[in-house]
Design a protein around this motif. Structure first.
Motif, PDB file in Angstrom:
ATOM      1  N   PRO A  23       0.800  -1.228   0.000  1.00 15.43           N
ATOM      2  CA  PRO A  23       0.000   0.000   0.000  1.00 15.43           C
ATOM      3  C   PRO A  23       0.835   1.282   0.000  1.00 15.43           C
ATOM      4  O   PRO A  23       0.379   2.312  -0.462  1.00 15.43           O
ATOM      5  CB  PRO A  23      -0.846  -0.109   1.262  1.00 15.43           C
ATOM      6  CG  PRO A  23      -0.107  -1.047   2.140  1.00 15.43           C
ATOM      7  CD  PRO A  23       0.657  -1.972   1.238  1.00 15.43           C
ATOM      8  N   CYS A  24       2.041   1.198   0.540  1.00 12.24           N
ATOM      9  CA  CYS A  24       2.939   2.357   0.539  1.00 12.24           C
ATOM     10  C   CYS A  24       4.354   1.860   0.796  1.00 12.24           C
ATOM     11  O   CYS A  24       4.562   0.713   1.196  1.00 12.24           O
ATOM     12  CB  CYS A  24       2.525   3.393   1.585  1.00 12.24           C
ATOM     13  SG  CYS A  24       2.519   2.769   3.270  1.00 12.24           S
ATOM     14  N   ALA A  25       5.318   2.733   0.572  1.00 15.06           N
ATOM     15  CA  ALA A  25       6.720   2.348   0.761  1.00 15.06           C
ATOM     16  C   ALA A  25       6.949   1.885   2.196  1.00 15.06           C
ATOM     17  O   ALA A  25       6.468   2.494   3.145  1.00 15.06           O
ATOM     18  CB  ALA A  25       7.626   3.522   0.434  1.00 15.06           C
ATOM     19  N   GLY A  26       7.659   0.774   2.331  1.00 12.95           N
ATOM     20  CA  GLY A  26       8.022   0.279   3.651  1.00 12.95           C
ATOM     21  C   GLY A  26       7.025  -0.669   4.291  1.00 12.95           C
ATOM     22  O   GLY A  26       7.241  -1.131   5.406  1.00 12.95           O
ATOM     23  N   TYR A  27       5.937  -0.983   3.584  1.00 15.87           N
ATOM     24  CA  TYR A  27       4.928  -1.886   4.132  1.00 15.87           C
ATOM     25  C   TYR A  27       4.464  -2.882   3.084  1.00 15.87           C
ATOM     26  O   TYR A  27       4.320  -2.530   1.911  1.00 15.87           O
ATOM     27  CB  TYR A  27       3.698  -1.116   4.641  1.00 15.87           C
ATOM     28  CG  TYR A  27       3.982  -0.342   5.887  1.00 15.87           C
ATOM     29  CD1 TYR A  27       3.841  -0.920   7.134  1.00 15.87           C
ATOM     30  CD2 TYR A  27       4.441   0.967   5.813  1.00 15.87           C
ATOM     31  CE1 TYR A  27       4.134  -0.218   8.279  1.00 15.87           C
ATOM     32  CE2 TYR A  27       4.736   1.684   6.956  1.00 15.87           C
ATOM     33  CZ  TYR A  27       4.580   1.086   8.192  1.00 15.87           C
ATOM     34  OH  TYR A  27       4.888   1.790   9.323  1.00 15.87           O
ATOM     35  N   ALA A  28       4.197  -4.099   3.529  1.00 15.85           N
ATOM     36  CA  ALA A  28       3.593  -5.111   2.670  1.00 15.85           C
ATOM     37  C   ALA A  28       2.464  -5.766   3.449  1.00 15.85           C
ATOM     38  O   ALA A  28       2.622  -6.105   4.625  1.00 15.85           O
ATOM     39  CB  ALA A  28       4.616  -6.157   2.258  1.00 15.85           C
ATOM     40  N   LEU A  29       1.319  -5.918   2.811  1.00 13.16           N
ATOM     41  CA  LEU A  29       0.181  -6.605   3.396  1.00 13.16           C
ATOM     42  C   LEU A  29       0.043  -7.946   2.697  1.00 13.16           C
ATOM     43  O   LEU A  29      -0.088  -8.003   1.468  1.00 13.16           O
ATOM     44  CB  LEU A  29      -1.100  -5.784   3.217  1.00 13.16           C
ATOM     45  CG  LEU A  29      -2.403  -6.455   3.648  1.00 13.16           C
ATOM     46  CD1 LEU A  29      -2.376  -6.809   5.134  1.00 13.16           C
ATOM     47  CD2 LEU A  29      -3.582  -5.550   3.334  1.00 13.16           C
ATOM     48  N   VAL A  30       0.101  -9.025   3.469  1.00 11.16           N
ATOM     49  CA  VAL A  30       0.000 -10.379   2.929  1.00 11.16           C
ATOM     50  C   VAL A  30      -1.285 -10.992   3.476  1.00 11.16           C
ATOM     51  O   VAL A  30      -1.396 -11.240   4.675  1.00 11.16           O
ATOM     52  CB  VAL A  30       1.231 -11.231   3.330  1.00 11.16           C
ATOM     53  CG1 VAL A  30       1.102 -12.641   2.764  1.00 11.16           C
ATOM     54  CG2 VAL A  30       2.515 -10.568   2.866  1.00 11.16           C
ATOM     55  N   ARG A  31      -2.265 -11.198   2.580  1.00  7.58           N
ATOM     56  CA  ARG A  31      -3.553 -11.783   2.972  1.00  7.58           C
ATOM     57  C   ARG A  31      -3.567 -13.255   2.588  1.00  7.58           C
ATOM     58  O   ARG A  31      -3.268 -13.595   1.445  1.00  7.58           O
ATOM     59  CB  ARG A  31      -4.693 -11.073   2.266  1.00  7.58           C
ATOM     60  CG  ARG A  31      -4.951  -9.690   2.766  1.00  7.58           C
ATOM     61  CD  ARG A  31      -6.248  -9.150   2.156  1.00  7.58           C
ATOM     62  NE  ARG A  31      -6.488  -7.819   2.604  1.00  7.58           N
ATOM     63  CZ  ARG A  31      -6.288  -6.730   1.861  1.00  7.58           C
ATOM     64  NH1 ARG A  31      -5.853  -6.846   0.626  1.00  7.58           N
ATOM     65  NH2 ARG A  31      -6.543  -5.536   2.351  1.00  7.58           N
ATOM     66  N   VAL A  32      -3.962 -14.089   3.541  1.00  9.98           N
ATOM     67  CA  VAL A  32      -3.968 -15.536   3.320  1.00  9.98           C
ATOM     68  C   VAL A  32      -5.394 -16.060   3.461  1.00  9.98           C
ATOM     69  O   VAL A  32      -6.123 -15.674   4.374  1.00  9.98           O
ATOM     70  CB  VAL A  32      -3.040 -16.251   4.338  1.00  9.98           C
ATOM     71  CG1 VAL A  32      -2.995 -17.744   4.057  1.00  9.98           C
ATOM     72  CG2 VAL A  32      -1.645 -15.639   4.311  1.00  9.98           C
ATOM     73  N   LEU A  33      -5.772 -16.953   2.554  1.00 10.03           N
ATOM     74  CA  LEU A  33      -7.081 -17.585   2.589  1.00 10.03           C
ATOM     75  C   LEU A  33      -6.880 -19.085   2.426  1.00 10.03           C
ATOM     76  O   LEU A  33      -6.353 -19.542   1.401  1.00 10.03           O
ATOM     77  CB  LEU A  33      -7.951 -17.051   1.444  1.00 10.03           C
ATOM     78  CG  LEU A  33      -9.287 -17.751   1.204  1.00 10.03           C
ATOM     79  CD1 LEU A  33     -10.211 -17.580   2.401  1.00 10.03           C
ATOM     80  CD2 LEU A  33      -9.939 -17.214  -0.053  1.00 10.03           C
ATOM     81  N   GLY A  34      -7.246 -19.853   3.459  1.00  9.31           N
ATOM     82  CA  GLY A  34      -7.119 -21.306   3.409  1.00  9.31           C
ATOM     83  C   GLY A  34      -6.286 -21.830   4.560  1.00  9.31           C
ATOM     84  O   GLY A  34      -5.771 -21.066   5.373  1.00  9.31           O
ATOM     85  N   ASP A  35      -6.165 -23.138   4.630  1.00  7.81           N
ATOM     86  CA  ASP A  35      -5.387 -23.781   5.692  1.00  7.81           C
ATOM     87  C   ASP A  35      -3.891 -23.618   5.460  1.00  7.81           C
ATOM     88  O   ASP A  35      -3.416 -23.735   4.329  1.00  7.81           O
ATOM     89  CB  ASP A  35      -5.702 -25.278   5.763  1.00  7.81           C
ATOM     90  CG  ASP A  35      -7.073 -25.560   6.341  1.00  7.81           C
ATOM     91  OD1 ASP A  35      -7.589 -24.716   7.096  1.00  7.81           O
ATOM     92  OD2 ASP A  35      -7.624 -26.635   6.045  1.00  7.81           O
ATOM     93  N   LEU A  36      -3.168 -23.375   6.535  1.00 11.93           N
ATOM     94  CA  LEU A  36      -1.704 -23.329   6.490  1.00 11.93           C
ATOM     95  C   LEU A  36      -1.187 -24.587   7.179  1.00 11.93           C
ATOM     96  O   LEU A  36      -1.210 -24.692   8.401  1.00 11.93           O
ATOM     97  CB  LEU A  36      -1.186 -22.067   7.196  1.00 11.93           C
ATOM     98  CG  LEU A  36      -1.388 -20.770   6.444  1.00 11.93           C
ATOM     99  CD1 LEU A  36      -1.002 -19.579   7.304  1.00 11.93           C
ATOM    100  CD2 LEU A  36      -0.585 -20.777   5.148  1.00 11.93           C
TER     101      LEU A  36
END
Length: 116
Positions: A23-36
């Motif tokens: 979304p902006c410099a210095g950040y990452a959003l990791v969205r997970v859907l399902g079993d890990l």
């Protein structure tokens, strides 16, 4: 805002989607859907690895993850170690099931956890 739709990891009885958004410099959003679990942990590790190329704080959204197994906890812990070694953070947003897995394994002592 940079967004990389996650490839779907599938197999017999396996379905996992991991989306990465910057979304902006210095950040990452990791969205997970399902079993890990043992069959999907490497896919999560690969997607997290893509995020750490550039210095950043990673926000790992596990709210749509009903199960977090030992292999995935190990991947999350390793990512937290790597980020910490560079002075960066891993923040996990999760529901009660994932929160419990993080607590029982002790990973919650190494990452910031926001339980919703």
């Amino acid at each position: 805002m940079d967004s990389t739709p996650g490839p779907t990891h599938t197999g017999p009885g396996v379905h996992l989607v991991v989306d990465v958004e910057k979304p902006c410099a210095g950040y990452a959003l990791v969205r997970v859907l399902g079993d890990l679990d043992v069959t999907t942990a490497a896919h999560l590790g690969s997607r997290l690895g893509e995020c750490v190329v550039d210095p950043c704080t990673i926000v790992l959204d596990l709210r749509e993850v009903p199960f977090v197994g030992c292999a995935a906890l190990s991947v999350i812990d390793a990512a937290a170690d790597f980020l910490h070694s560079r002075g960066e953070r891993l923040v996990v947003i999760c529901g009660p099931q994932a929160r419990r897995a993080l607590a029982v394994s002790g990973v919650d002592r190494r990452v910031a956890v926001l339980s919703v």
